[in-house]
Write a protein that holds these residues in place. Structure first.
Motif, PDB file in Angstrom:
ATOM      1  N   GLN A 110     -15.487  -4.561  58.930  1.00  0.00           N
ATOM      2  CA  GLN A 110     -14.547  -4.456  60.054  1.00  0.00           C
ATOM      3  C   GLN A 110     -14.656  -5.660  60.974  1.00  0.00           C
ATOM      4  O   GLN A 110     -13.641  -6.244  61.380  1.00  0.00           O
ATOM      5  N   LYS A 111     -15.885  -6.019  61.319  1.00  0.00           N
ATOM      6  CA  LYS A 111     -16.110  -7.135  62.241  1.00  0.00           C
ATOM      7  C   LYS A 111     -15.570  -8.439  61.659  1.00  0.00           C
ATOM      8  O   LYS A 111     -14.894  -9.213  62.353  1.00  0.00           O
ATOM      9  N   ILE A 112     -15.843  -8.662  60.373  1.00  0.00           N
ATOM     10  CA  ILE A 112     -15.395  -9.889  59.720  1.00  0.00           C
ATOM     11  C   ILE A 112     -13.878  -9.945  59.657  1.00  0.00           C
ATOM     12  O   ILE A 112     -13.256 -10.981  59.935  1.00  0.00           O
ATOM     13  N   GLN A 113     -13.257  -8.820  59.317  1.00  0.00           N
ATOM     14  CA  GLN A 113     -11.799  -8.803  59.221  1.00  0.00           C
ATOM     15  C   GLN A 113     -11.162  -9.062  60.577  1.00  0.00           C
ATOM     16  O   GLN A 113     -10.168  -9.800  60.676  1.00  0.00           O
ATOM     17  N   ARG A 114     -11.735  -8.488  61.629  1.00  0.00           N
ATOM     18  CA  ARG A 114     -11.198  -8.724  62.976  1.00  0.00           C
ATOM     19  C   ARG A 114     -11.363 -10.189  63.367  1.00  0.00           C
ATOM     20  O   ARG A 114     -10.487 -10.776  63.998  1.00  0.00           O
ATOM     21  N   THR A 115     -12.500 -10.779  62.985  1.00  0.00           N
ATOM     22  CA  THR A 115     -12.766 -12.176  63.325  1.00  0.00           C
ATOM     23  C   THR A 115     -11.820 -13.120  62.596  1.00  0.00           C
ATOM     24  O   THR A 115     -11.255 -14.045  63.190  1.00  0.00           O
ATOM     25  N   LEU A 116     -11.632 -12.879  61.298  1.00  0.00           N
ATOM     26  CA  LEU A 116     -10.806 -13.772  60.491  1.00  0.00           C
ATOM     27  C   LEU A 116      -9.316 -13.492  60.653  1.00  0.00           C
ATOM     28  O   LEU A 116      -8.494 -14.398  60.513  1.00  0.00           O
ATOM     29  N   GLY A 117      -8.968 -12.233  60.936  1.00  0.00           N
ATOM     30  CA  GLY A 117      -7.569 -11.875  61.150  1.00  0.00           C
ATOM     31  C   GLY A 117      -6.705 -11.982  59.918  1.00  0.00           C
ATOM     32  O   GLY A 117      -5.482 -12.155  60.023  1.00  0.00           O
ATOM     33  N   VAL A 118      -7.307 -11.864  58.731  1.00  0.00           N
ATOM     34  CA  VAL A 118      -6.549 -11.983  57.488  1.00  0.00           C
ATOM     35  C   VAL A 118      -6.076 -10.608  57.032  1.00  0.00           C
ATOM     36  O   VAL A 118      -6.822  -9.624  57.096  1.00  0.00           O
ATOM     37  N   THR A 119      -4.846 -10.531  56.581  1.00  0.00           N
ATOM     38  CA  THR A 119      -4.294  -9.289  56.043  1.00  0.00           C
ATOM     39  C   THR A 119      -5.219  -8.750  54.960  1.00  0.00           C
ATOM     40  O   THR A 119      -5.600  -9.488  54.044  1.00  0.00           O
ATOM     41  N   THR A 120      -5.570  -7.470  55.066  1.00  0.00           N
ATOM     42  CA  THR A 120      -6.530  -6.880  54.137  1.00  0.00           C
ATOM     43  C   THR A 120      -6.018  -5.542  53.619  1.00  0.00           C
ATOM     44  O   THR A 120      -5.581  -4.698  54.403  1.00  0.00           O
ATOM     45  N   ILE A 121      -6.072  -5.366  52.313  1.00  0.00           N
ATOM     46  CA  ILE A 121      -5.769  -4.073  51.688  1.00  0.00           C
ATOM     47  C   ILE A 121      -7.073  -3.575  51.076  1.00  0.00           C
ATOM     48  O   ILE A 121      -7.687  -4.250  50.249  1.00  0.00           O
ATOM     49  N   TYR A 122      -7.470  -2.393  51.482  1.00  0.00           N
ATOM     50  CA  TYR A 122      -8.780  -1.841  51.121  1.00  0.00           C
ATOM     51  C   TYR A 122      -8.553  -0.496  50.443  1.00  0.00           C
ATOM     52  O   TYR A 122      -7.850   0.373  50.976  1.00  0.00           O
ATOM     53  N   VAL A 123      -9.125  -0.319  49.264  1.00  0.00           N
ATOM     54  CA  VAL A 123      -8.964   0.920  48.505  1.00  0.00           C
ATOM     55  C   VAL A 123     -10.259   1.724  48.546  1.00  0.00           C
ATOM     56  O   VAL A 123     -11.348   1.186  48.342  1.00  0.00           O
ATOM     57  N   THR A 124     -10.144   3.029  48.823  1.00  0.00           N
ATOM     58  CA  THR A 124     -11.313   3.904  48.828  1.00  0.00           C
ATOM     59  C   THR A 124     -10.885   5.343  48.563  1.00  0.00           C
ATOM     60  O   THR A 124      -9.738   5.719  48.825  1.00  0.00           O
ATOM     61  N   HIS A 125     -11.818   6.135  48.048  1.00  0.00           N
ATOM     62  CA  HIS A 125     -11.596   7.579  47.941  1.00  0.00           C
ATOM     63  C   HIS A 125     -12.296   8.298  49.092  1.00  0.00           C
ATOM     64  O   HIS A 125     -12.156   9.506  49.254  1.00  0.00           O
ATOM     65  N   ASP A 126     -13.041   7.528  49.895  1.00  0.00           N
ATOM     66  CA  ASP A 126     -13.869   8.078  50.977  1.00  0.00           C
ATOM     67  C   ASP A 126     -13.061   8.136  52.266  1.00  0.00           C
ATOM     68  O   ASP A 126     -12.732   7.103  52.853  1.00  0.00           O
ATOM     69  N   GLN A 127     -12.768   9.333  52.724  1.00  0.00           N
ATOM     70  CA  GLN A 127     -11.933   9.463  53.918  1.00  0.00           C
ATOM     71  C   GLN A 127     -12.620   8.933  55.167  1.00  0.00           C
ATOM     72  O   GLN A 127     -11.955   8.460  56.093  1.00  0.00           O
ATOM     73  N   THR A 128     -13.968   8.961  55.191  1.00  0.00           N
ATOM     74  CA  THR A 128     -14.679   8.418  56.353  1.00  0.00           C
ATOM     75  C   THR A 128     -14.441   6.920  56.464  1.00  0.00           C
ATOM     76  O   THR A 128     -14.193   6.394  57.558  1.00  0.00           O
ATOM     77  N   GLU A 129     -14.512   6.221  55.331  1.00  0.00           N
ATOM     78  CA  GLU A 129     -14.203   4.795  55.343  1.00  0.00           C
ATOM     79  C   GLU A 129     -12.776   4.562  55.820  1.00  0.00           C
ATOM     80  O   GLU A 129     -12.512   3.674  56.641  1.00  0.00           O
ATOM     81  N   ALA A 130     -11.855   5.347  55.313  1.00  0.00           N
ATOM     82  CA  ALA A 130     -10.453   5.171  55.685  1.00  0.00           C
ATOM     83  C   ALA A 130     -10.247   5.386  57.182  1.00  0.00           C
ATOM     84  O   ALA A 130      -9.591   4.584  57.858  1.00  0.00           O
ATOM     85  N   MET A 131     -10.825   6.460  57.710  1.00  0.00           N
ATOM     86  CA  MET A 131     -10.606   6.813  59.110  1.00  0.00           C
ATOM     87  C   MET A 131     -11.249   5.804  60.058  1.00  0.00           C
ATOM     88  O   MET A 131     -10.729   5.554  61.149  1.00  0.00           O
ATOM     89  N   THR A 132     -12.377   5.251  59.688  1.00  0.00           N
ATOM     90  CA  THR A 132     -13.101   4.372  60.602  1.00  0.00           C
ATOM     91  C   THR A 132     -12.713   2.909  60.474  1.00  0.00           C
ATOM     92  O   THR A 132     -12.939   2.126  61.406  1.00  0.00           O
ATOM     93  N   MET A 133     -12.108   2.505  59.356  1.00  0.00           N
ATOM     94  CA  MET A 133     -11.882   1.085  59.122  1.00  0.00           C
ATOM     95  C   MET A 133     -10.436   0.641  59.309  1.00  0.00           C
ATOM     96  O   MET A 133     -10.179  -0.461  59.788  1.00  0.00           O
ATOM     97  N   GLY A 134      -9.488   1.459  58.928  1.00  0.00           N
ATOM     98  CA  GLY A 134      -8.112   1.001  58.845  1.00  0.00           C
ATOM     99  C   GLY A 134      -7.373   0.961  60.170  1.00  0.00           C
ATOM    100  O   GLY A 134      -7.551   1.824  61.023  1.00  0.00           O
ATOM    101  N   ASP A 135      -6.521  -0.075  60.330  1.00  0.00           N
ATOM    102  CA  ASP A 135      -5.535  -0.044  61.410  1.00  0.00           C
ATOM    103  C   ASP A 135      -4.542   1.070  61.112  1.00  0.00           C
ATOM    104  O   ASP A 135      -4.128   1.812  62.001  1.00  0.00           O
TER     105      ASP A 135
END
Length: 385
Positions: free
Chosen positions: A178-203
């Motif tokens: 999360q920190k790296i993506q915010r710093t770099l500001g690059v469009t990111t598509i992230y795939v997961t089956h883990d809802q905790t990851e989804a809820m805490t990471m995604g815009d």
């Protein structure tokens, strides 16, 4: 950076299987979009089509303003991080980071600049001389991310990058991503089956099922206002309690009746008036239940009287399992959400660790009726959505 757009994208395999079905989605520049769903829902296939690793059967994918359907993966200006680290074991960290840049024939000065910048960002500067076998799992994953970062692409694609890490490392690396993506500001598509990851990471998160997009929105919106039964049952842990109920009226007030229970319906649910005298699927999240013994008030129209059938003490909270009704009549919508509820219609309440409830005890629970959820039993859609 660049936006990514799916325009009616489908993937159909030779045997007729539609892994992705008419996906319409716009991912903005610099956005962190998470695809989440159960195994086989099409999320990884969608990602691989963006990468060019899967052919598109129908529709178009745009990166920036460019349709990339027929563009080779190496020319799409994307970088991908896989769940297996895919590091070269005979190379040092520095050599692993620089390898792709050398293939692109960048000059030595530029390669060194990018490698040093990525190593500093990822906390790998002091490990550049080490081989992958001398690194921890979290460090190896950071090297894998570093190989993507040094590319300085328009889009990052991440396919379950944390699945091989233990629980503690997963939390740590999740925060780092999360920190790296915010710093770099690059469009990111992230795939997961883990809802905790989804809820805490995604815009925003895109919930998928059976190749189809079920809902796309900010994580808190998906949690608070699930679009249908599937999303309601998939997002949230423990899962939302669901049961068939009838909307009844007495003295001008609407109630949801199931078994021996009758819960008041607040004015926060105006659309439910159209269901008066009809059946609905009622949803109650475990965290919207409270032990009446610890509550400031417990009006009868907002309480459930039941028996504790199982107590799970987790330290910061206690999970209480209890029968939804004496008749144990669970809603039958298994084709819409998995799992909707077990055959014994057991509900779960997430309570304060101060609760005195033990197995076999009679228990009164207060329901936050402002936060009830209602779904149409025929369509599975949220009432008022």
């Amino acid at each position: 950076m660049a936006a990514v757009e799916f325009q009616g994208v489908s993937k159909v395999y030779p045997d007729g299987t539609r892994a992705v079905d008419s996906l319409e989605l716009m991912i903005d520049e610099g956005e962190f979009m998470v695809f989440v769903g159960p195994s086989g829902c099409g999320k990884t296939t969608a990602l691989r089509m963006v990468a060019g690793l899967e052919e598109i059967s129908e529709g178009a994918i745009l990166i920036g303003n460019d349709v990339v359907n027929d563009v080779s993966p190496k020319d799409r200006d994307i970088a991908m991080v896989f769940q297996n680290y895919a590091l070269y074991p005979h190379m040092s960290v520095e050599q692993n980071l620089a390898f792709g840049l050398k293939l692109r024939k960048l000059n030595k000065t530029e390669i060194k600049r990018r490698v040093q910048a990525a190593a500093t960002t990822l906390g790998l500067a002091e490990h550049l001389d080490r081989k992958p076998r001398a690194l921890s799992g979290g460090q190896r994953q950071r090297v894998a991310m570093g190989r993507a970062i040094v590319r300085e692409p328009r889009v990052y694609l991440m396919d379950e990058p944390l699945s091989n890490l233990d629980a503690k490392l997963r939390v740590q690396v999740r925060a780092e991503i999360q920190k790296i993506q915010r710093t770099l500001g690059v469009t990111t598509i992230y795939v997961t089956h883990d809802q905790t990851e989804a809820m805490t990471m995604g815009d925003r998160i895109a919930v998928m099922r059976g190749g189809s997009l079920q809902q796309v929105d900010a994580p808190e919106r998906v949690y608070e206002r699930p679009a249908n039964l599937f999303v309601a049952g998939f997002i949230g842990s423990p899962a939302m309690n669901m049961i068939s109920a009838q909307v009844t009226q007495a003295d001008g007030r609407l109630s949801a009746t199931f078994g021996e229970h009758r819960l008041a319906i607040d004015d926060a649910h105006p659309a439910i008036r159209a269901y008066e005298g009809r059946d609905v699927i009622l949803g109650i999240r475990p965290e919207d239940l409270e032990d009446a013994a610890l509550a400031s008030e417990a009006p009868p129209e907002r309480t459930l009287d039941t028996v504790c059938s199982l107590r799970e003490a987790l330290g910061s909270e206690v999970l209480i399992h209890f029968p939804a009704t004496t008749a144990a009549a669970v809603a039958d919508a298994s084709d819409l959400v998995e799992p909707l509820g077990d055959t014994n219609a057991i509900f779960v309440a997430r309570l304060s660790p101060q609760t005195a409830a033990r197995e076999g005890d009679r228990l009164r629970l207060v329901v936050d009726t402002r936060r009830l959820h209602f779904f149409d039993p025929a369509s599975g859609l949220a009432v008022g959505a």
